[in-house]
Scaffold this active site. Structure first.
Site, mmCIF file in Angstrom:
data_model
loop_
_atom_site.group_PDB
_atom_site.id
_atom_site.type_symbol
_atom_site.label_atom_id
_atom_site.label_comp_id
_atom_site.label_asym_id
_atom_site.label_seq_id
_atom_site.Cartn_x
_atom_site.Cartn_y
_atom_site.Cartn_z
ATOM 1 N N ASP A 236 0.760 -1.170 0.075
ATOM 2 C CA ASP A 236 -0.013 -0.140 -0.144
ATOM 3 C C ASP A 236 0.863 1.176 -0.005
ATOM 4 O OD1 ASP A 236 -2.101 -1.674 -0.008
ATOM 5 O OD2 ASP A 236 -2.970 -0.804 2.028
ATOM 6 N N HIS A 378 3.851 -2.354 3.068
ATOM 7 C CA HIS A 378 3.955 -1.151 2.544
ATOM 8 C C HIS A 378 5.067 -0.920 2.161
ATOM 9 C CE1 HIS A 378 0.704 -0.723 5.864
ATOM 10 N NE2 HIS A 378 0.371 0.153 5.036
HETATM 11 NI NI NI Z 1 -2.617 3.135 3.163
#
Ligand code: NI
Length: 427
Positions: A236, A378
Site C-alpha cells: 500500500d 507497505h
Molecule cells: Ni494506506
C-alpha cells in the site's frame, strides 16, 4: 550519291525523332510503376478506398470502417503516414511522372474469434526519383469485449514477452492458428502450441479458439495452479521512488507477483515505476488519490478520489484497475454504494509501518499464513524491503504461489459482482 545522302538524312531524322519521342515519353508521359498490392483477408469491417494524384505524388490508400475505437486508432495511423509522406514531398513542385513519389497501403483484417480482431496495414512507399519501394508493416490487435488493444504484456508472462520481442519485434498479429511476429521484412508465425509456455492470458482460452478445455490445458501452462496453495501479497501507499523497484526485483527472482495499491499522487510522480510494476505482471489497485479516509467523505468525493487515481494509472498502463483498497480499511455503506469495485482488505497485517523491523515483520506473516490469505505490507518503508526478501523466499520454499489479488479471487472462483468486501481468498 544523292540517294545515299537522302537515306542517311532520313536515318538521322528518324533517330532524332526517336530520341525526342523517347525523351517526351520518359519525362512527360511514362507513368510511375506501382507494384501490385492487395488485401489477403477481409474478415472484419469494410475497407474504404481513396486516391490522391498530384504532379509530385500518388497516394492509393485504404481506411477501415468498423468499430469506432478501431477506426480511430487505425485511421489516425494511416492519416499520420500520409501526412508524413506529403510533408517529405512538399518542397517539390513538378517532376517527370515516372519519378513521382508513391504511397500505397492495404488493410488485412482477421476475426480470430468472438473477442479478438486483428488488423495488418501493409504500406509501400517510393520517394521522388526513387527506384525502390520500401515495405512497412503495422499491426493492431483488439479485444472487442473491453474495446482495448491487446498488448504482448497481457498475453505473456513477464520475461518471456521480452524474450519474444528480442527475437521478433513489437509488431505481431493474432491469427487463427498462432501469432505472427514481424521483424523488418521477415515474418514468422508461432503457433499457439509453440507459445504455450509463455502464455498467461485469459484471452487465449479454450472457447476463444474452439478447442476443448482438455486440449487447452495441454496447450497452455496456467500461471495459477488452482490445486496448489496461494497467497496475495499487497503493498500500500506507493509507488515509492526506490523501494518499489527493489521489491519488484525480489518478486521476479522468485517468479512471484503481487498487488500494489497505489495513491494517485504518487502515481503521477513515479510513472516509470508504475509502468514497470505493470509490465512485470503485477496488479495495480487503487488506494485513493491522497490517502483520504473514505468514511469521512461524501459519495461524490469518494468517487472522485477513486476515479482520478484510476485515470492516472490508465494513462500509464492502458488498463483500468479492477480493485480498490480503502485507506485504513475504513468502509461503511456509503463507501460500498459509491464504489463499483470489489473492496480488498487483508487478513494478515504485517504491521510493517509500526515496527519498521524485519525481525518482527517476517514472523508475523510466516507464523500465520495459510492458503488464500491476503497479506498487507507497505512499499513506502525501506525496512519493509529486506522483510519482503525473507517472506517471498520462505513462501516460495513452502510451496506457495504468490499471485495477484484478482488472480486469487478468480482462482477461488468468487463472483466479484456479488461479493463486495474481501478480507482473504477463503472467506
Ligand atoms: Ni494506506
Amino acid at each position: 550519291m544523292k540517294k545515299i545522302f537522302k537515306f542517311f538524312i532520313s536515318v538521322i531524322i528518324i533517330a532524332v525523332l526517336f530520341i525526342i519521342a523517347n525523351l517526351i515519353w520518359t519525362n512527360y508521359l511514362k507513368p510511375v510503376e506501382i507494384p501490385e498490392l492487395s488485401s489477403i483477408s477481409n474478415e472484419y469491417g469494410t475497407t474504404i478506398q481513396s486516391e490522391e494524384i498530384t504532379k509530385v505524388y500518388e497516394i492509393y490508400s485504404q481506411k477501415i470502417d468498423s468499430d469506432e475505437f478501431i477506426n480511430l486508432d487505425v485511421n489516425s495511423y494511416i492519416d499520420k503516414l500520409i501526412e508524413d509522406f506529403k510533408n517529405s514531398n512538399s518542397k517539390i513542385e513538378s517532376i517527370a511522372p515516372k519519378d513521382k513519389a508513391v504511397l500505397k497501403n492495404v488493410i488485412d483484417t482477421y476475426k480470430v474469434n468472438d473477442s479478438i480482431v486483428s488488423l495488418r496495414i501493409t504500406t509501400i512507399v517510393k520517394e521522388v526519383y526513387g527506384e525502390y519501394f520500401n515495405t512497412s508493416i503495422k499491426t493492431f490487435n483488439y479485444n472487442l469485449e473491453d474495446k482495448e488493444k491487446i498488448s504482448l504484456d497481457k498475453l505473456f508472462k513477464y520475461g518471456y514477452k521480452d524474450k519474444i520481442s528480442d527475437i521478433y519485434s513489437e509488431d505481431y498479429l493474432l491469427l487463427h492458428n498462432g501469432i505472427e511476429f514481424y521483424k523488418e521484412k521477415q515474418n514468422n508465425t508461432c503457433t499457439y502450441n509453440l507459445l504455450k509456455e509463455y502464455a498467461s492470458s485469459k484471452l487465449l482460452t479454450a472457447q476463444n479458439f474452439s478447442i476443448s478445455q482438455e486440449e487447452y490445458d495441454k496447450l497452455f501452462v496456467k500461471v495459477v495452479d488452482k490445486s496448489k496453495k496461494m497467497v496475495a501479497i499487497t503493498f500500500d501507499d506507493g509507488p515509492h521512488s526506490t523501494n518499489t523497484q527493489k521489491i519488484l526485483e525480489i518478486l521476479d527472482k522468485y517468479n512471484a507477483r503481487a498487488t500494489f495499491f497505489m495513491l494517485g499522487q504518487n502515481v503521477v510522480n513515479n510513472k516509470d515505476i508504475v509502468k514497470d510494476v505493470y509490465n512485470r505482471g503485477n496488479e495495480i489497485g487503487i488506494h485513493t488519490w491522497d490517502h483520504k479516509q473514505l468514511t469521512k467523505l461524501s459519495s461524490e468525493e469518494i468517487a472522485t478520489q477513486v476515479e482520478k487515481t484510476s485515470n492516472a494509472i490508465y494513462d500509464i498502463t492502458g488498463e483500468k484497475p479492477r480493485i480498490v483498497r480503502p485507506p485504513y480499511g475504513a468502509i461503511n455503506d456509503t463507501v460500498k454504494t459509491a464504489l463499483n469495485y470489489p473492496l480488498i482488505l487483508w487478513n494478515i497485517d504485517s504491521l510493517d509501518w509500526k515496527s519498521r523491523d524485519e525481525t518482527k515483520i517476517v514472523p508475523l506473516v510466516m507464523n500465520n499464513v495459510q492458503d488464500g490469505d491476503i497479506i498487507l505490507l507497505h512499499d513506502i518503508h525501506a525496512t519493509t524491503v529486506p522483510a519482503v526478501e525473507k517472506i517471498v523466499s520462505q513462501l516460495n520454499e513452502s510451496g506457495y504461489q504468490m499471485v495477484t489479488v484478482s488472480e486469487l479471487l478468480d482462482a477461488k472462483e468468487y463472483d466479484t459482482t456479488k461479493t463486495k468486501v474481501f478480507y482473504s481468498g477463503r472467506q
